[in-house]
Design a protein around this motif. Structure first.
Motif, PDB file in Angstrom:
ATOM      1  N   PRO A  42     -14.154   8.722  -0.022  1.00  0.00           N
ATOM      2  CA  PRO A  42     -13.478   9.598  -1.001  1.00  0.00           C
ATOM      3  C   PRO A  42     -13.581   9.042  -2.421  1.00  0.00           C
ATOM      4  O   PRO A  42     -13.344   7.862  -2.641  1.00  0.00           O
ATOM      5  CB  PRO A  42     -12.022   9.627  -0.499  1.00  0.00           C
ATOM      6  N   LEU A  61      -2.662   3.354   5.144  1.00  0.00           N
ATOM      7  CA  LEU A  61      -3.813   3.186   4.246  1.00  0.00           C
ATOM      8  C   LEU A  61      -4.055   1.706   3.966  1.00  0.00           C
ATOM      9  O   LEU A  61      -5.193   1.232   4.009  1.00  0.00           O
ATOM     10  CB  LEU A  61      -3.584   3.943   2.932  1.00  0.00           C
ATOM     11  N   PRO A  73     -15.862  -1.928   4.741  1.00  0.00           N
ATOM     12  CA  PRO A  73     -15.637  -3.314   5.169  1.00  0.00           C
ATOM     13  C   PRO A  73     -14.185  -3.732   4.929  1.00  0.00           C
ATOM     14  O   PRO A  73     -13.512  -3.148   4.080  1.00  0.00           O
ATOM     15  CB  PRO A  73     -16.586  -4.122   4.277  1.00  0.00           C
ATOM     16  N   CYS A  78     -12.900  -6.919  -1.402  1.00  0.00           N
ATOM     17  CA  CYS A  78     -12.158  -7.731  -2.380  1.00  0.00           C
ATOM     18  C   CYS A  78     -11.457  -8.857  -1.631  1.00  0.00           C
ATOM     19  O   CYS A  78     -10.324  -8.707  -1.180  1.00  0.00           O
ATOM     20  CB  CYS A  78     -11.151  -6.889  -3.151  1.00  0.00           C
TER      21      CYS A  78
HETATM   22  C1  HEC Z   1     -19.157  -0.411   1.564  1.00  0.00           C
HETATM   23  C2  HEC Z   1     -18.522   0.768   1.004  1.00  0.00           C
HETATM   24  C3  HEC Z   1     -17.045   0.718   0.656  1.00  0.00           C
HETATM   25  C4  HEC Z   1     -16.390  -0.177  -0.146  1.00  0.00           C
HETATM   26  C5  HEC Z   1     -16.972  -1.396  -0.856  1.00  0.00           C
HETATM   27  C6  HEC Z   1     -15.015   0.260  -0.207  1.00  0.00           C
HETATM   28  N1  HEC Z   1     -14.838   1.381   0.550  1.00  0.00           N
HETATM   29 FE1  HEC Z   1     -13.064   2.373   0.866  1.00  0.00          FE
HETATM   30  N2  HEC Z   1     -13.987   3.622   2.152  1.00  0.00           N
HETATM   31  C7  HEC Z   1     -15.354   3.643   2.426  1.00  0.00           C
HETATM   32  C8  HEC Z   1     -15.630   4.699   3.377  1.00  0.00           C
HETATM   33  C9  HEC Z   1     -16.997   5.057   3.926  1.00  0.00           C
HETATM   34  C10 HEC Z   1     -14.383   5.293   3.674  1.00  0.00           C
HETATM   35  C11 HEC Z   1     -14.130   6.424   4.684  1.00  0.00           C
HETATM   36  C12 HEC Z   1     -13.918   5.779   6.030  1.00  0.00           C
HETATM   37  C13 HEC Z   1     -13.708   6.801   7.120  1.00  0.00           C
HETATM   38  O1  HEC Z   1     -12.781   7.606   7.003  1.00  0.00           O
HETATM   39  O2  HEC Z   1     -14.460   6.744   8.078  1.00  0.00           O
HETATM   40  C14 HEC Z   1     -13.375   4.596   2.892  1.00  0.00           C
HETATM   41  C15 HEC Z   1     -12.034   4.901   2.942  1.00  0.00           C
HETATM   42  C16 HEC Z   1     -11.080   4.335   2.117  1.00  0.00           C
HETATM   43  C17 HEC Z   1      -9.676   4.669   2.101  1.00  0.00           C
HETATM   44  C18 HEC Z   1      -8.994   5.688   3.000  1.00  0.00           C
HETATM   45  C19 HEC Z   1      -8.595   5.004   4.286  1.00  0.00           C
HETATM   46  C20 HEC Z   1      -7.963   5.937   5.276  1.00  0.00           C
HETATM   47  O3  HEC Z   1      -7.154   5.467   6.101  1.00  0.00           O
HETATM   48  O4  HEC Z   1      -8.267   7.144   5.262  1.00  0.00           O
HETATM   49  C21 HEC Z   1      -9.076   3.891   1.158  1.00  0.00           C
HETATM   50  C22 HEC Z   1      -7.606   3.882   0.783  1.00  0.00           C
HETATM   51  C23 HEC Z   1     -10.104   3.058   0.585  1.00  0.00           C
HETATM   52  N3  HEC Z   1     -11.301   3.336   1.192  1.00  0.00           N
HETATM   53  C24 HEC Z   1      -9.889   2.142  -0.394  1.00  0.00           C
HETATM   54  C25 HEC Z   1     -10.848   1.231  -0.832  1.00  0.00           C
HETATM   55  C26 HEC Z   1     -10.577   0.211  -1.809  1.00  0.00           C
HETATM   56  C27 HEC Z   1      -9.235   0.007  -2.490  1.00  0.00           C
HETATM   57  C28 HEC Z   1     -11.737  -0.501  -1.979  1.00  0.00           C
HETATM   58  C29 HEC Z   1     -11.982  -1.704  -2.872  1.00  0.00           C
HETATM   59  C30 HEC Z   1     -11.028  -2.795  -2.832  1.00  0.00           C
HETATM   60  C31 HEC Z   1     -12.735   0.090  -1.088  1.00  0.00           C
HETATM   61  N4  HEC Z   1     -12.162   1.144  -0.430  1.00  0.00           N
HETATM   62  C32 HEC Z   1     -14.045  -0.372  -0.954  1.00  0.00           C
HETATM   63  C33 HEC Z   1     -16.300   2.795   1.902  1.00  0.00           C
HETATM   64  C34 HEC Z   1     -16.042   1.699   1.089  1.00  0.00           C
END
Ligand code: HEC
Length: 95
Positions: A42, A61, A73, A78
């Motif tokens: 998102p 979350l 990951p 971070c």
């Molecule tokens: C390597 C790629 C990647 C990185 C780096 C990353 N994310 Fe994500 N994030 C994703 C993906 C893909 C999803 C969706 C996962 C799913 O729903 O299958 C996601 C989902 C989320 C969600 C929703 C979780 C949920 O329960 O629905 C949050 C909040 C979020 N990320 C926060 C962060 C934050 C804050 C950081 C940095 C500190 C971060 N992400 C770094 C790929 C990433």
């Protein structure tokens, strides 16, 4: 004496809050996926994409970000983020 008190006070105040600037953490750790490059992640500010996720509640979350979720990951890469830092970034990223 007043200066020492003021410094101690500031320390107490700041330790209760996120130590890292949410935008800086986002740019460093999260933006590579959450800026549109990875369509299943998102995007910052995409209300429609964030709504169903926010509905899970902040605790879920935070747990999912801390432990990782599917492609995301653990800690969103971070590694020096405290739980408070991550919570602040989650709040920031979803607005
Ligand atoms: C390597 C790629 C990647 C990185 C780096 C990353 N994310 Fe994500 N994030 C994703 C993906 C893909 C999803 C969706 C996962 C799913 O729903 O299958 C996601 C989902 C989320 C969600 C929703 C979780 C949920 O329960 O629905 C949050 C909040 C979020 N990320 C926060 C962060 C934050 C804050 C950081 C940095 C500190 C971060 N992400 C770094 C790929 C990433």
């Amino acid at each position: 004496m007043n200066k020492i008190l003021a410094a101690a006070f500031l320390l107490v105040i700041s330790s209760a809050h996120a130590a890292q600037e949410p935008e800086a953490v986002f740019n460093r750790s999260c933006a590579m996926c959450h800026n549109g490059q990875l369509p299943i992640a998102p995007k910052k500010g995409d209300q429609a994409a964030w709504k169903p996720r926010l509905d899970k509640g902040p605790d879920v979350l935070l747990k999912n970000v801390t432990e990782g979720l599917n492609v995301m990951p653990p800690r969103g890469l971070c590694m020096d983020c405290s739980p408070e830092d991550l919570a602040a970034v989650i709040a920031w990223i979803s607005k």
